[in-house]
Structures are given as structure tokens and as C-alpha cells.
Design a protein around this motif. Structure first.
Motif, PDB file in Angstrom:
ATOM      1  N   GLY A  59       0.797  -1.223   0.000  1.00 33.98           N
ATOM      2  CA  GLY A  59       0.000   0.000   0.000  1.00 33.98           C
ATOM      3  C   GLY A  59       0.829   1.271   0.000  1.00 33.98           C
ATOM      4  O   GLY A  59       0.309   2.357   0.222  1.00 33.98           O
ATOM      5  N   PHE A  97      -1.435   0.995  -6.183  1.00 32.36           N
ATOM      6  CA  PHE A  97      -1.060   0.247  -4.979  1.00 32.36           C
ATOM      7  C   PHE A  97      -1.912  -1.009  -4.826  1.00 32.36           C
ATOM      8  O   PHE A  97      -2.945  -1.155  -5.468  1.00 32.36           O
ATOM      9  CB  PHE A  97      -1.215   1.147  -3.749  1.00 32.36           C
ATOM     10  CG  PHE A  97      -0.251   2.295  -3.760  1.00 32.36           C
ATOM     11  CD1 PHE A  97       1.091   2.086  -3.465  1.00 32.36           C
ATOM     12  CD2 PHE A  97      -0.669   3.580  -4.089  1.00 32.36           C
ATOM     13  CE1 PHE A  97       1.995   3.135  -3.495  1.00 32.36           C
ATOM     14  CE2 PHE A  97       0.224   4.636  -4.112  1.00 32.36           C
ATOM     15  CZ  PHE A  97       1.555   4.420  -3.819  1.00 32.36           C
ATOM     16  N   ASN A  98      -1.446  -1.880  -3.954  1.00 32.12           N
ATOM     17  CA  ASN A  98      -2.126  -3.152  -3.699  1.00 32.12           C
ATOM     18  C   ASN A  98      -2.334  -3.923  -5.012  1.00 32.12           C
ATOM     19  O   ASN A  98      -3.337  -4.593  -5.194  1.00 32.12           O
ATOM     20  CB  ASN A  98      -3.472  -2.931  -2.991  1.00 32.12           C
ATOM     21  CG  ASN A  98      -3.288  -2.322  -1.609  1.00 32.12           C
ATOM     22  OD1 ASN A  98      -2.229  -2.487  -0.978  1.00 32.12           O
ATOM     23  ND2 ASN A  98      -4.277  -1.620  -1.122  1.00 32.12           N
TER      24      ASN A  98
HETATM   25  C1  LIG Z   1      -4.045  -1.020   0.213  1.00 32.84           C
HETATM   26  O1  LIG Z   1      -4.451  -2.005   1.141  1.00 32.84           O
HETATM   27  C2  LIG Z   1      -4.343  -1.599   2.480  1.00 32.84           C
HETATM   28  C3  LIG Z   1      -4.633  -2.782   3.361  1.00 32.84           C
HETATM   29  O2  LIG Z   1      -5.656  -3.570   2.859  1.00 32.84           O
HETATM   30  C4  LIG Z   1      -5.298  -0.427   2.712  1.00 32.84           C
HETATM   31  O3  LIG Z   1      -5.192   0.016   4.044  1.00 32.84           O
HETATM   32  C5  LIG Z   1      -4.915   0.707   1.775  1.00 32.84           C
HETATM   33  O4  LIG Z   1      -5.836   1.766   1.902  1.00 32.84           O
HETATM   34  C6  LIG Z   1      -4.890   0.235   0.346  1.00 32.84           C
HETATM   35  N1  LIG Z   1      -4.327   1.310  -0.462  1.00 32.84           N
HETATM   36  C7  LIG Z   1      -4.793   1.642  -1.640  1.00 32.84           C
HETATM   37  C8  LIG Z   1      -4.150   2.820  -2.308  1.00 32.84           C
HETATM   38  O5  LIG Z   1      -5.676   1.024  -2.188  1.00 32.84           O
END
Ligand SMILES: *[C@@H]1O[C@H](CO)[C@@H](O)[C@H](O)[C@H]1NC(C)=O
Ligand SMILES: Cc1cc2nc3c(=O)[nH]c(=O)nc-3n(C[C@H](O)[C@H](O)[C@H](O)COP(=O)(O)OP(=O)(O)OC[C@H]3O[C@@H](n4cnc5c(N)ncnc54)[C@H](O)[C@@H]3O)c2cc1C
Ligand SMILES: *[C@@H]1O[C@H](CO)[C@@H](O)[C@H](O)[C@H]1NC(C)=O
Ligand SMILES: *[C@@H]1O[C@H](CO)[C@@H](O)[C@H](O)[C@H]1NC(C)=O
Ligand SMILES: *[C@@H]1O[C@H](CO)[C@@H](O)[C@H](O)[C@H]1NC(C)=O
Ligand SMILES: *[C@@H]1O[C@H](CO)[C@@H](O)[C@H](O)[C@H]1NC(C)=O
Ligand SMILES: *[C@@H]1O[C@H](CO)[C@@H](O)[C@H](O)[C@H]1NC(C)=O
Ligand SMILES: *[C@@H]1O[C@H](CO)[C@@H](O)[C@H](O)[C@H]1NC(C)=O
Length: 532
Positions: A72, A265-266
Motif C-alpha cells: 500500500g 497500490f495493492n
Molecule cells: C491497500 O491495502 C491496504 C490494506 O488492505 C489499505 O489500508 C490501503 O488503503 C490500500 N491502499 C490503496 C491505495 O488502495
């Protein structure tokens, strides 16, 4: 050698054929075909190598750009955490060799991320040249301070051996030899001349210095680090410095000109299919398709892979389809990637002097010349070479940071915070000789080996590999033919002389960006010529 020549020949052939081939069939004119559209580039990983590649491409007009990042956040092994009124770094901490030739230093000064004293000419000119700075205090395991002249003598001796290990003649070097073996041989040659009163302490000191070297090299033992190519690693001048706003401030700055949606991300990449024909939503045909764990797919002309060598080792067989050529998979297997972790502890009051920078631990009875029998549960702390007093206590409080490498470090990752804290308290009480030393009020430790998207700390050239493997790892696939450079490789482990560092990672990202920039410039030129 054979392969090299064949490749060169093919590259020359494909280039010289291009301008003279008649127009018409797009597929037989890959240059024009590619040059007519802006290429789509995907970068896997948003560490410093990935964002540096993205920055270089973007500022050279490559706008069809995506960075896919599994976690993330950006930064990867550069990871800062707000602490008190300042920051602590859980990954990279120092600019190694902060001087004008260091691109990390260049950017950090340009972005005004450093303290004024880090910018002075004196600081940049310091020739550390592999010399270990002396520890401020040395305690032995009986809780006594050891004479600094003895420590200085042994440290000096050790530094001179280390220097020699970086200067072995390549012709006479046995490829199976290790840095650890080399230094142990030097120790064995010296030990007979030492008086019995101090020999044990000297050996114990050397044992600790080798454990420190394991942290620096990211390895369980210096016996795993290849001797012959050891001198290829380049050290830059300058007194190592840190980022008051955290190392991540650098990554954020490099990223800042990129459009916000460049990094996703992710988005864990599962497989990269190359050498194919994949239709994009624009109906065009692309040679590469990236599939993510969440089912998303992305087509591209080029993919720059920046994941750690640890991830490549873990996933090499499934990550790319078709699989990488054998010489590349062998380079991935042969190069070393080990663990170095930090344990950071805050104390209510410092038990060290205000001018103390480092604390060294010497385990009496340990020796580099005898193989220890390890009872992990009890002995893992013996791998700890000492502590660094973290700078800027007015911002972050009284913090000590220790490093621990190898199997013991990986064992530490399996313990609970409370277990680590009680071991560390007992360790400090033993070495300071103060059974009432208050335990730390807070402890933070890293688990780089367990991190699913890192799997260790950084690379070294292991026994059984050579600098050539680093270059092989850095080679794109395919390296020639109609659609070259479909999958390119960057990241710390692909830099032959600066591996394991942030500046090595940064330069590797720029290198792969430049490869594509040069490629498209060349295609452009050929295209222009063919129009004449
Ligand atoms: C990525 O995943 C994390 C944990 O699941 C979450 O807290 C975060 O907001 C996510 N980030 C994005 C940019 O999607
Ligand atoms: C404890 C520690 C201390 C260090 N100290 C220093 C120091 O003081 N000075 C120094 O110069 N260097 C230091 N280093 C080394 C430095 O941090 C690294 O060399 C550098 O940050 C590596 O950058 P990179 O871009 O090559 O890789 P990374 O930072 O690892 O970036 C790779 C990225 O790829 C992502 N990724 C992995 N798999 C996937 C996937 N399947 N799909 C999508 N994304 C994926 C990861 O999440 C990561 O963000 C240290 C490292 C550690 C661990
Ligand atoms: C620890 O150091 C002290 C002071 O130099 C020395 O007297 C003592 O013997 C050392 N401990 C061991 C176990 O050697
Ligand atoms: C340090 O080394 C010198 C020789 O290099 C030697 O004469 C001296 O005795 C040593 N000192 C100690 C404390 O070992
Ligand atoms: C490196 O080795 C060469 C020859 O083997 C020698 O002349 C030179 O002094 C050595 N340099 C260092 C710094 O040890
Ligand atoms: C990117 O995001 C920042 C803050 O999240 C915002 O201030 C900025 O305007 C955005 N830029 C673009 C180009 O969308
Ligand atoms: C790439 O594709 C071509 C044509 O389909 C095939 O001949 C070649 O073997 C493939 N290369 C690899 C590495 O799979
Ligand atoms: C090719 O021609 C275009 C238009 O004529 C020009 O803008 C471009 O700079 C040329 N490219 C090269 C690499 O010469």
C-alpha cells in the motif's frame, strides 16, 4: 562468449536491415511499427529503482506509464516511520558515500532534504575507504569496558585485512574462496604471536567485527561471500549521513512530478507473459501482458521488473512465462540475498554518555576460528555486534538501534516483541554490568525476511557467483530481434558495483529507462531516414 557474439551479430543485422527493407508489412518492420505509437511501459515495484525509472521515462516523454506496487506504499526497502517529533528508518538509513558522484546525495541536496553539516565540503571529502569507524565504548560479556587501544589495534588490523580482501589479484584467485575464509586465514596466521593474556579477547573482538560485516553484506556468514569479485563493490567518499525527514522523503520527491495515478497500490503482479501477442483495449497488439493477483491484466510493450532478488528467487519459476533463459535463472540462484534486521529501542534515560555514538559488544570465549554450537533460543543475541545511538534525540528520544544478520536474524523474526524485549534487556544488563538497567520503554524491530514482497534485506555476490552474474541478471529479454527489451530488470541486485545500496538501486532504474529512451530514439532516427 559464443552467445555474446551471436547476440551482437543479430543486433547488428536487425539494425542494418531496417532502413533498407521496403515498407508495407508492419511485422517485418518492427522499428517503424513500434515507433509509430508511444510505447506502453509497466514498472513492477515502487521502490527507489522503480520510481527512478518512472521519473526518467516520464521526463523523457514516455507518458503511457504505470507502476504496479504490491503493498500500500512506495519506498519498498526504504521505509520511514513517524516517531515522536521526527522519523525513524526501518530500512535504508544512511547515504553511503555522500559525495558529488552519489546520485542519492545529489538529489537529496537538490531537494534540500539534508542537514547543513551533511552538505559541507569536509563531509564530502572524507575518505572512509572501508575503514570502520571506531566504536565509542566496548563492553565485554563480563560487563567490563575493554581498553580502547586494544580495540583500536584489532580494528585497524581487521580493516587492513578487509582492504586486502578487496584487492586480491583476479588471476590467482580461487573462485571457491570466500571473504570469511580469507580473513580467518589472516587471523590464524597472527594468533600464534599473540600473548595468551589478550589472545582470547582479540579473537572475540574479531568475531564481533565479522558479525558486523555480515550485517553490512546481508549474509549469515562472510564464508558465503565470494572473495574474487569482492573488490568490484565501489565505495564513494563522504561521511555517511541520514535524512532528518526520513529516507522516504527522497522517494516522495522523486515521485512528485508523476501524475497521481501512475502508481497503482495493492497491485501484486502474479505473472508476466512475454513473447506473445496480446490485444489491448485500443485494439493494438502488445508483446507483453501482466497479470495481477486480483485478476487485473495490463498489456505493455515493455515491463521493468524491480522486485528484490529475494522475490525473484522465490518466484522465478512462475513469475515469467515463457520462463527466463537458463543463464538468467542460474544467476538468480547463484547470487546471494540475505537478511539484516534492525531492533530499535527507546530508553527513558540514556545510559550512555552524551558523546557516545556506538556501543560495541564482545562475547568473551567466541572466536572466528571455531565453529560455534548454536542453541538458537539462547544464543541468537550473540550475533549482535553492537548498537548505534540514533541521531536527533531532541526529536525522537533516546534510541539505540542494533543490526542482526543471518539465521539468528531470521530466528528473531519468529519471536514476539516481548520475547525480543526481554532478551535485549538481559543482554544490555549483562554487558553494562548493571543488573538494574531499566528495560527499554518501546521496541520496534523489522522482519525483512518475512516481508512477503521483499524476502530478505539485500544482495551480495555469493561464493559460486561472480560480477558477471549481476550483469546477466540485468540483461533484458529478449536482448535482440524484432521486439527487444520486453522484460527489463532493475533493482539493487542488478548493479555490478553499487549492489545493496539505494544509489545502486536508483542508478539501475535510470539505466533501464535510458535503455528504452535510447531504443526509441534510434527507431525514430531510422524512421526519419527511411522517409528520405
Ligand atoms: C491497500 O491495502 C491496504 C490494506 O488492505 C489499505 O489500508 C490501503 O488503503 C490500500 N491502499 C490503496 C491505495 O488502495
Ligand atoms: C534493514 C536495511 C537497511 C538498509 N540500509 C541501507 C543503508 O543504510 N543505505 C543504503 O544505501 N541502503 C540500505 N539498504 C538497502 C536499500 O534499502 C535497498 O538497496 C534499496 O532500497 C532497494 O531498492 P529497490 O528499488 O531495488 O527494491 P525495493 O525497495 O525492494 O522495491 C521493490 C518493490 O517491489 C514491490 N514488489 C515486490 N513483489 C512485487 C510484485 N509481485 N508485484 C508488485 N510489486 C512487487 C515491493 O513491495 C517493493 O516496493 C538497507 C536495506 C535494509 C533492508
Ligand atoms: C572482560 O574485560 C575485563 C577488563 O578488561 C577483564 O578483566 C575480564 O577478564 C574480561 N572478561 C573475560 C571473560 O575475559
Ligand atoms: C598495538 O599494536 C602495536 C604494534 O602495532 C603494539 O606495539 C602494541 O602493543 C599494541 N597494543 C595493544 C594494547 O595491544
Ligand atoms: C593491491 O594489490 C597490489 C598488487 O597486488 C599492490 O601493489 C597494492 O599496494 C595493493 N593495494 C592495497 C590498497 O592494498
Ligand atoms: C495529486 O494529489 C494531490 C494530493 O493528493 C493533489 O494536491 C494534486 O492536485 C493531484 N495532482 C493531480 C495531477 O491530480
Ligand atoms: C518466442 O516466440 C517465437 C515465435 O512464436 C518462438 O519461436 C520462440 O521460441 C519464443 N521464445 C521464447 C523464449 O519462448
Ligand atoms: C524525426 O523527425 C521528426 C519530425 O521530422 C523530428 O521531430 C524528430 O526530432 C526526428 N527524430 C530524430 C531522432 O531525429
Amino acid at each position: 562468449m559464443m552467445m555474446l557474439w551471436a547476440r551482437l551479430l543479430l543486433t547488428l543485422l536487425s539494425l542494418s536491415l531496417l532502413p533498407t527493407t521496403s515498407c508495407g508489412d508492419m511485422e517485418s518492420l518492427p522499428g517503424k511499427y513500434e515507433a509509430r505509437r508511444p510505447p506502453t511501459v509497466i514498472i513492477v515495484g515502487s521502490g527507489i529503482s522503480g520510481v527512478s525509472a518512472a521519473h526518467r521515462l516520464y521526463t523523457n516523454g514516455f507518458q503511457r506509464l504505470r507502476v504496479l506496487e504490491a503493498t500500500g506504499r512506495s519506498g519498498g526497502r526504504i521505509r520511514s516511520q513517524a516517531y515522536g517529533k521526527g522519523f525513524i528508518d526501518l530500512g535504508a538509513q544512511w547515504i553511503h558515500g555522500p559525495s558529488p558522484d552519489n546520485p542519492v546525495y545529489q538529489l537529496a541536496s537538490q531537494y534540500s532534504l539534508l542537514d547543513p553539516d551533511a552538505l559541507t565540503k569536509e563531509n564530502q571529502d572524507v575518505e572512509v575507504d572501508g575503514h570502520l569507524p571506531l566504536f565509542s565504548i566496548t563492553y565485554n560479556s563480563s560487563g567490563k569496558r575493554i581498553s580502547q587501544t586494544l580495540v583500536a589495534n584489532i580494528t585497524e588490523l581487521y580493516s587492513s585485512w578487509l582492504k586486502q580482501s578487496q584487492n586480491v589479484s583476479k588471476e590467482q584467485c580461487d573462485p571457491k574462496s570466500s571473504v570469511g575464509g580469507f580473513i580467518k586465514q589472516k587471523i590464524a596466521g597472527k594468533v600464534k604471536a599473540w600473548d595468551t593474556a589478550t589472545a582470547d579477547t582479540k579473537l572475540a573482538l574479531l568475531h564481533g567485527l565479522l558479525n558486523l560485516e555480515c550485517c553490512i553484506s546481508g549474509t549469515h556468514s562472510m564464508d558465503y561471500v565470494a572473495l574474487c569479485p569482492y573488490g568490484e563493490y565501489r565505495m564513494l567518499p563522504g561521511l555517511d549521513c541520514t535524512f532528518p525527514g526520513g529516507y522516504e522523503s527522497l522517494v516522495n520527491q522523486i515521485k512528485s512530478p508523476l501524475p497521481n495515478d501512475t502508481v497503482l497500490f495493492n497491485k501484486t503482479v502474479k505473472t508476466i507473459q512475454w513473447n506473445g501477442t496480446f490485444q489491448g483495449s485500443d485494439s493494438r497488439i502488445y508483446p507483453v501482458q501482466v497479470q495481477c493477483e486480483d485478476g487485473d491484466t495490463f498489456v505493455a510493450d515493455h515491463v521493468i521488473v524491480t522486485v528484490s532478488l529475494g522475490i525473484l528467487k522465490e518466484r522465478a519459476s512462475s513469475f515469467l512465462s515463457p520462463p527466463l533463459p537458463v543463464h538468467k535463472t542460474q544467476a538468480i540462484q547463484n547470487l546471494g540475498f540475505g537478511t539484516n534486521n534492525k531492533i530499535i529501542m527507546e530508553f527513558k534515560e540514556p545510559f550512555w554518555d552524551p558523546d557516545c555514538r556506538t556501543i560495541q559488544l564482545v562475547w568473551e570465549g567466541e572466536s572466528p576460528l571455531t565453529e560455534p554450537k548454536i542453541n538458537m533460543k539462547q544464543d541468537w543475541v550473540k550475533k549482535i555486534p553492537g548498537f548505534v545511538v540514533l541521531e536527533r534525540p531532541e526529536k525522537i528520544g533516546h534510541l539505540l538501534c542494533t543490526f542482526i544478520a543471518g539465521d539468528e536474524s531470521e530466528y528473531m523474526e519468529t519471536l514476539t516483541d516481548d520475547e525480543v524485549l526481554s532478551s535485549m534487556t538481559a543482554l544490555l544488563r549483562q554487558f553494562t554490568g548493571n543488573p538494574n538497567l531499566p528495560p527499554p520503554i518501546r521496541l520496534i524491530r523489522t522482519r525483512w525476511s518475512s516481508e512477503p514482497y521483499t524476502r530478505g534485506s539485500y544482495s551480495h555476490v555469493a561464493v559460486g557467483s561472480s560480477g558477471r552474474d549481476v550483469d546477466i541478471l540485468a540483461e533484458p529479454v529478449p536482448n535482440y530481434g524484432a521486439k527487444p527489451f520486453q522484460v527489463l530488470f532493475a533493482g539493487e541486485a542488478t548493479h555490478r558495483t553499487f549492489y545493496s545500496t539505494t544509489h545502486g538501486a536508483l542508478l539501475s532504474g535510470r539505466r533501464e529507462a535510458e535503455r528504452l529512451i535510447a531504443r526509441y530514439q534510434e527507431l525514430d532516427e531510422l524512421h526519419n531516414k527511411s522517409k528520405l
